[in-house]
Design a protein around this motif. Structure first.
Motif, PDB file in Angstrom:
ATOM      1  N   LEU A  49       0.808  -0.943  -0.208  1.00  0.00           N
ATOM      2  CA  LEU A  49      -0.177  -0.003  -0.202  1.00  0.00           C
ATOM      3  C   LEU A  49       0.617   1.279   0.206  1.00  0.00           C
ATOM      4  O   LEU A  49      -0.192   2.474  -0.085  1.00  0.00           O
ATOM      5  N   ASP A  50       2.185   1.411   0.387  1.00  0.00           N
ATOM      6  CA  ASP A  50       3.096   2.256   0.528  1.00  0.00           C
ATOM      7  C   ASP A  50       3.854   2.624  -1.131  1.00  0.00           C
ATOM      8  O   ASP A  50       4.237   3.753  -0.773  1.00  0.00           O
ATOM      9  N   GLY A  51       3.531   1.123  -1.822  1.00  0.00           N
ATOM     10  CA  GLY A  51       4.690   1.318  -3.029  1.00  0.00           C
ATOM     11  C   GLY A  51       5.019   0.023  -3.161  1.00  0.00           C
ATOM     12  O   GLY A  51       6.040   0.737  -4.326  1.00  0.00           O
ATOM     13  N   GLY A  52       5.421  -0.056  -2.136  1.00  0.00           N
ATOM     14  CA  GLY A  52       7.144  -1.386  -1.981  1.00  0.00           C
ATOM     15  C   GLY A  52       6.401  -2.125  -2.871  1.00  0.00           C
ATOM     16  O   GLY A  52       5.684  -2.607  -2.856  1.00  0.00           O
ATOM     17  N   PRO A  53       8.023  -3.315  -3.045  1.00  0.00           N
ATOM     18  CA  PRO A  53       9.315  -2.430  -2.979  1.00  0.00           C
ATOM     19  C   PRO A  53       9.931  -1.954  -3.984  1.00  0.00           C
ATOM     20  O   PRO A  53       8.647  -2.387  -4.847  1.00  0.00           O
ATOM     21  N   SER A  54      10.850  -0.788  -4.379  1.00  0.00           N
ATOM     22  CA  SER A  54      10.933  -0.407  -4.718  1.00  0.00           C
ATOM     23  C   SER A  54      11.269  -1.271  -6.880  1.00  0.00           C
ATOM     24  O   SER A  54      11.247  -0.407  -7.022  1.00  0.00           O
ATOM     25  N   TRP A  55      11.625  -2.668  -6.652  1.00  0.00           N
ATOM     26  CA  TRP A  55      11.746  -3.207  -8.204  1.00  0.00           C
ATOM     27  C   TRP A  55      10.046  -2.942  -8.629  1.00  0.00           C
ATOM     28  O   TRP A  55       9.883  -3.929  -9.741  1.00  0.00           O
ATOM     29  N   ALA A  56       8.762  -3.102  -7.571  1.00  0.00           N
ATOM     30  CA  ALA A  56       8.000  -4.005  -7.926  1.00  0.00           C
ATOM     31  C   ALA A  56       6.835  -3.366  -9.336  1.00  0.00           C
ATOM     32  O   ALA A  56       7.017  -4.372 -10.380  1.00  0.00           O
ATOM     33  N   GLU A  57       7.139  -2.135  -9.365  1.00  0.00           N
ATOM     34  CA  GLU A  57       6.788  -1.649 -10.511  1.00  0.00           C
ATOM     35  C   GLU A  57       7.698  -2.501 -12.460  1.00  0.00           C
ATOM     36  O   GLU A  57       6.494  -3.059 -12.982  1.00  0.00           O
ATOM     37  N   ALA A  58       8.414  -2.186 -12.043  1.00  0.00           N
ATOM     38  CA  ALA A  58       9.400  -2.960 -13.344  1.00  0.00           C
ATOM     39  C   ALA A  58       9.479  -4.333 -13.026  1.00  0.00           C
ATOM     40  O   ALA A  58       9.255  -5.251 -14.401  1.00  0.00           O
ATOM     41  N   HIS A  59       9.120  -5.094 -11.779  1.00  0.00           N
ATOM     42  CA  HIS A  59       9.752  -6.374 -12.163  1.00  0.00           C
ATOM     43  C   HIS A  59       8.021  -6.786 -12.485  1.00  0.00           C
ATOM     44  O   HIS A  59       8.227  -7.925 -13.656  1.00  0.00           O
ATOM     45  N   LEU A  60       6.891  -6.448 -12.379  1.00  0.00           N
ATOM     46  CA  LEU A  60       5.624  -7.455 -12.627  1.00  0.00           C
ATOM     47  C   LEU A  60       5.374  -7.081 -13.854  1.00  0.00           C
ATOM     48  O   LEU A  60       4.826  -7.316 -15.166  1.00  0.00           O
ATOM     49  N   ALA A  61       6.114  -5.618 -14.609  1.00  0.00           N
ATOM     50  CA  ALA A  61       5.986  -4.998 -15.859  1.00  0.00           C
ATOM     51  C   ALA A  61       6.487  -6.240 -16.527  1.00  0.00           C
ATOM     52  O   ALA A  61       6.161  -6.531 -17.937  1.00  0.00           O
ATOM     53  N   SER A  62       7.439  -7.079 -16.596  1.00  0.00           N
ATOM     54  CA  SER A  62       8.531  -7.692 -17.381  1.00  0.00           C
ATOM     55  C   SER A  62       7.751  -8.505 -16.709  1.00  0.00           C
ATOM     56  O   SER A  62       7.785  -9.129 -18.012  1.00  0.00           O
ATOM     57  N   TRP A  63       7.068  -9.028 -16.283  1.00  0.00           N
ATOM     58  CA  TRP A  63       6.471 -10.566 -16.463  1.00  0.00           C
ATOM     59  C   TRP A  63       4.818 -10.162 -17.236  1.00  0.00           C
ATOM     60  O   TRP A  63       4.512 -10.958 -18.105  1.00  0.00           O
ATOM     61  N   ALA A  64       4.883  -9.069 -17.202  1.00  0.00           N
ATOM     62  CA  ALA A  64       3.441  -8.761 -18.124  1.00  0.00           C
ATOM     63  C   ALA A  64       4.140  -8.823 -19.202  1.00  0.00           C
ATOM     64  O   ALA A  64       3.418  -9.440 -20.177  1.00  0.00           O
ATOM     65  N   GLU A  65       5.575  -8.259 -20.175  1.00  0.00           N
ATOM     66  CA  GLU A  65       5.861  -8.507 -21.239  1.00  0.00           C
ATOM     67  C   GLU A  65       6.331 -10.379 -21.222  1.00  0.00           C
ATOM     68  O   GLU A  65       6.267 -10.333 -22.600  1.00  0.00           O
ATOM     69  N   VAL A  66       6.748 -10.704 -20.855  1.00  0.00           N
ATOM     70  CA  VAL A  66       6.598 -12.232 -20.884  1.00  0.00           C
ATOM     71  C   VAL A  66       5.662 -12.994 -21.560  1.00  0.00           C
ATOM     72  O   VAL A  66       5.265 -13.293 -22.345  1.00  0.00           O
ATOM     73  N   TYR A  67       3.902 -12.965 -20.469  1.00  0.00           N
ATOM     74  CA  TYR A  67       3.161 -13.325 -20.860  1.00  0.00           C
ATOM     75  C   TYR A  67       2.724 -12.812 -22.026  1.00  0.00           C
ATOM     76  O   TYR A  67       2.788 -14.020 -23.203  1.00  0.00           O
ATOM     77  N   SER A  68       2.874 -11.600 -22.456  1.00  0.00           N
ATOM     78  CA  SER A  68       3.040 -11.124 -24.453  1.00  0.00           C
ATOM     79  C   SER A  68       3.415 -12.074 -24.796  1.00  0.00           C
ATOM     80  O   SER A  68       2.758 -12.525 -26.313  1.00  0.00           O
ATOM     81  N   ARG A  69       5.080 -12.526 -24.538  1.00  0.00           N
ATOM     82  CA  ARG A  69       5.647 -13.057 -25.550  1.00  0.00           C
ATOM     83  C   ARG A  69       5.148 -14.563 -26.522  1.00  0.00           C
ATOM     84  O   ARG A  69       5.287 -14.973 -26.767  1.00  0.00           O
TER      85      ARG A  69
END
Length: 230
Positions: free
Chosen positions: A48-68
Motif C-alpha cells: 500500500l506504500d508502493g514498495g518494494p522499489s523494484w515492484a513496478e519494473a518487475h511486474l511490467a517485465s512479467w507482463a511483457e513475458v506473458y505477451s511473448r
C-alpha cells in the motif's frame, strides 16, 4: 528424495533472464504453528506504500513475458500481479492456511510469483516448458471438476501426468494443490532480471526462516533453478 525441477531450454527465448529458487520441504510428522499475523500485515503495508522499489519494473517485465507467449496479462496476470491488485483494492487478501498465507506474504513483500504445491501428488519432477496443447489440466468451473488443455505455445509447469500450473504461474491445477500443510511440499520463487538478484536470495531466506518457525523440525532443501536441455 526430491527431484530437481527442470526449466526447458526453450524458455530461454521467452525469458532469458529468468531465475528461479526451488524449495523442497518434508514436514512429515511435524505440526504446524499459527502464522504471526504481523507477517501479512507488514506485507500489506509495504504494498500500500508502493514498495518494494523494484515492484513496478518487475511486474511490467512479467507482463511483457506473458505477451511473448500469447497470453494477455491484463486478463490473466502473473500470480504476483494478481495478489498485488487485490491488496491495492481491498487492503488485504483472505487467509487460507498458515503455509499459503506465508508464501503469499513473501510474494507481496518481494513482488515476485511464489507457488506452493503438494509434492506427494507429483508424478515425476516438475518441469517448466512450452505446451503443445495436448496436455491435460484439471481444474474447477462453476463448482464442477473439468479437464482443460493449454494453448499450444503456452508456458506451463507440468509433470509426467499433465499440467500443474497454466500460463506459467497464473492458475494452479487441483491435483497438486496444497490443501493442507502436511507431508512433502514444493515451492518455487520466480524472478526476472528487473528484480535485484540479492532480493531473490533474501526472499528465499525469509521464506525458509518462516517455514522453520511454522514447522519446527521440517527438512528443507533450497536450490537455484537453471535452464536444462531436456
Amino acid at each position: 528424495m526430491f527431484e530437481t525441477p527442470i526449466v526447458s531450454e526453450s524458455i530461454r527465448e521467452i525469458a532469458p533472464d529468468f531465475r528461479g529458487l526451488s524449495i523442497h520441504v518434508d514436514a512429515t510428522g511435524t505440526s504446524v504453528d499459527e502464522l504471526d499475523p504481523n507477517i501479512l500485515a507488514d506485507a500489506y503495508k509495504l504494498v500500500l506504500d508502493g514498495g518494494p522499489s523494484w515492484a513496478e519494473a518487475h511486474l511490467a517485465s512479467w507482463a511483457e513475458v506473458y505477451s511473448r507467449f500469447g497470453a494477455k496479462p491484463s486478463r490473466t496476470p502473473c500470480s504476483a500481479q494478481a495478489l498485488r491488485k487485490r491488496v491495492l483494492k481491498d487492503g488485504r487478501i483472505p487467509a487460507i492456511n498458515p503455509v499459503v498465507d506465508l508464501y503469499n506474504a513473501i510474494s507481496l513483500r518481494y513482488a515476485l510469483p511464489v507457488g506452493g504445491e503438494n509434492y506427494d501428488a507429483y508424478v515425476g519432477c516438475p518441469r517448466l516448458t512450452i505446451a503443445d496443447g495436448s496436455e491435460i489440466f484439471d481444474t474447477v468451473m462453476n463448482g464442477e471438476a473439468v479437464i482443460e488443455h493449454p494453448a499450444a505455445g503456452e508456458v506451463v509447469w507440468r509433470d509426467d501426468m499433465g499440467v500443474t500450473c497454466r500460463r506459467w504461474n497464473w492458475r494452479q491445477g487441483t491435483r497438486t494443490r496444497m490443501d493442507a500443510a502436511a507431508g512433502r511440499m514444493w515451492f518455487i520463487l520466480e524472478s526476472l532480471g528487473t528484480m535485484p538478484r540479492e532480493a531473490l536470495a533474501e526472499a528465499g531466506e525469509t521464506f525458509v526462516d518462516g517455514l522453520q518457525r511454522l514447522m519446527p523440525g521440517a527438512a528443507i532443501e533450497t536450490q537455484q533453478v537453471s535452464f536444462t536441455r531436456e
